[in-house]
Design a protein around this motif. Structure first.
Motif, PDB file in Angstrom:
ATOM      1  N   HIS A 167      41.301  40.730  34.919  1.00  0.00           N
ATOM      2  CA  HIS A 167      41.042  40.041  36.040  1.00  0.00           C
ATOM      3  C   HIS A 167      41.531  40.766  37.538  1.00  0.00           C
ATOM      4  CE1 HIS A 167      40.348  35.754  38.270  1.00  0.00           C
ATOM      5  NE2 HIS A 167      40.094  36.707  38.697  1.00  0.00           N
ATOM      6  N   HIS A 208      40.999  42.742  41.668  1.00  0.00           N
ATOM      7  CA  HIS A 208      40.093  43.024  42.521  1.00  0.00           C
ATOM      8  C   HIS A 208      40.404  44.123  43.377  1.00  0.00           C
ATOM      9  CE1 HIS A 208      38.211  39.122  42.046  1.00  0.00           C
ATOM     10  NE2 HIS A 208      39.504  38.493  41.842  1.00  0.00           N
ATOM     11  N   HIS A 220      34.413  40.434  42.960  1.00  0.00           N
ATOM     12  CA  HIS A 220      33.683  39.252  43.056  1.00  0.00           C
ATOM     13  C   HIS A 220      32.148  39.705  43.382  1.00  0.00           C
ATOM     14  CE1 HIS A 220      37.002  36.330  43.476  1.00  0.00           C
ATOM     15  NE2 HIS A 220      37.587  37.132  44.462  1.00  0.00           N
ATOM     16  N   GLU A 265      33.486  39.036  38.403  1.00  0.00           N
ATOM     17  CA  GLU A 265      33.952  37.742  38.740  1.00  0.00           C
ATOM     18  C   GLU A 265      32.816  37.246  39.467  1.00  0.00           C
ATOM     19  OE1 GLU A 265      37.387  36.519  40.610  1.00  0.00           O
ATOM     20  OE2 GLU A 265      37.484  34.712  39.661  1.00  0.00           O
ATOM     21  N   ASP A 304      44.498  38.066  38.269  1.00  0.00           N
ATOM     22  CA  ASP A 304      43.814  37.937  39.313  1.00  0.00           C
ATOM     23  C   ASP A 304      44.372  38.796  40.578  1.00  0.00           C
ATOM     24  OD1 ASP A 304      41.804  37.103  41.098  1.00  0.00           O
ATOM     25  OD2 ASP A 304      42.465  34.999  40.696  1.00  0.00           O
TER      26      ASP A 304
HETATM   27 ZN   LIG Z   1      39.638  36.689  41.177  1.00  0.00          ZN
END
Ligand SMILES: [Zn+2]
Ligand SMILES: [Zn+2]
Length: 353
Positions: free
Chosen positions: A9, A11, A41, A66, A198
């Protein structure tokens, strides 16, 4: 069994992250991970999966995504789709449809940051999961390292402090998330757990100061997934990808917070008269089942069945427990770090049927 460490997870600039896939691969090599799974995303970035090598070491970079319904305000219901052959975006309004589509495309579905709070200071809304009637998802992201930040920054001063000393942030999964997980387990569902960083590696500007906050390297030393594989990674993309997704889907492993101390070596198993089960497995409730575990160091250990605390050991490195009742058994371990009690190890369940 071969233990590998996977961070997932995160980005890149393909969505709202600050770095590129090669930056992530380099950070993963520096921190000694075996694999990373990038999840931008609402876009499945193609063509960048594979092994990255440097100075005789290698790391496997995999790519999922995601997904959420971007027309919905606020944007609830984020799903991590891993291992799907198809692009899942744009997400349909009905999250069940997305979960079913991902499943049909061979993907795993983990509900991301299923319970979190808003960070009003930064105008960040609460983007928890809300549609709990969904079924057939693989599991929950029980610990989201970034989402947790929302709980510890009531003021800009706290934000700055945590940006400079990020090790202060992580305390453990939110109790409400663990409760949600236990409720699903108590209802007889199979729900695998993952931990997500994240990671965004975003640049924060405050006056003349500009700094990358929570860089990838930092996250990769934090909340990781330790998976137990039947054979070591071979260096071959397709085969290793399959091994990793099978282990994540089965819940063959645990979530470990490796910053206070490495969680490598934790094991949890169940033993019946002529059966044996590891994390993620089922075992028949016939006679007494011995649950046993060992940790890489002494810690506070909690053994739970369907969310009910069966036993707590204040400071121990190994345990055994004789049980007869069916249910989902899981282990938590905590240890002090920087003056506070921190979540350290969260096992996937063993299902006694
Ligand atoms: Zn995320
Ligand atoms: Zn999200």
């Amino acid at each position: 069994m071969h233990e590998i460490v996977v961070n997932l997870h995160m980005h890149t600039r393909y969505s709202d992250g600050g770095g590129l896939h090669r930056d992530i691969a380099r950070a993963a090599l520096r921190t000694g991970l075996d694999a990373v799974i990038v999840t931008d995303h609402n876009v499945l970035v193609r063509g960048l999966e594979g092994y990255y090598e440097e100075a005789g070491r290698r790391v496997l970079l995999l790519i999922g995504e995601e997904i959420h319904d971007q027309s919905r305000k606020p944007q609830k219901n984020h799903v991590l789709v891993l291992g799907s052959a198809d692009e899942m975006a744009p997400a349909p309004g009905d999250p069940q449809l997305l979960i079913s589509r991902a499943r049909n495309a061979g993907g795993l579905t983990f509900l991301a940051h299923p319970n979190e709070s808003a960070a009003t200071l930064f105008g960040e809304p609460d983007i928890s999961w809300v549609d709990w009637q969904v079924r057939d998802f693989t599991g929950l992201e029980i610990w989201n390292a970034l989402s947790e930040l929302k709980d510890v920054v009531p003021t800009r001063w706290h934000a700055l402090l945590h940006a400079y000393i990020p090790a202060l942030v992580a305390h453990g999964p939110r109790p409400a998330t663990l409760n949600l997980w236990d409720e699903l387990l108590a209802a007889g569902r199979r729900v695998a757990a993952v931990g997500g960083s994240d990671a965004h590696a975003s640049r924060l500007h405050m006056g003349p100061m500009s700094r990358v906050i929570f860089p990838y390297d930092f996250h990769f030393r934090g909340v990781n997934n330790h998976l137990l594989l039947p054979s070591p990674l071979s260096g071959e993309l397709a085969a290793d990808r399959r091994l990793i997704y099978e282990a994540l889907g089965h819940g063959r492993g645990f979530v470990g917070y490796d910053l206070p101390a490495s969680t490598r070596g934790f094991r949890f198993s169940a033993h019946g008269r002529d059966q044996r089960a590891l994390m993620g497995d089922e075992i028949r409730a016939a006679g007494t089942i011995t649950l046993q575990g060992r940790l890489p160091a002494a810690a506070e250990i909690r053994l739970l069945r369907d969310g009910e605390l069966l036993k707590r050991w204040a400071s121990q490195q190994a345990f055994t427990f004789a049980g007869r009742d069916p249910g989902a058994y899981r282990v938590e371990a905590y240890r002090p770090y920087l003056g506070q009690r921190r979540g350290w190890i969260f096992s996937n369940p063993i299902y006694v049927k």
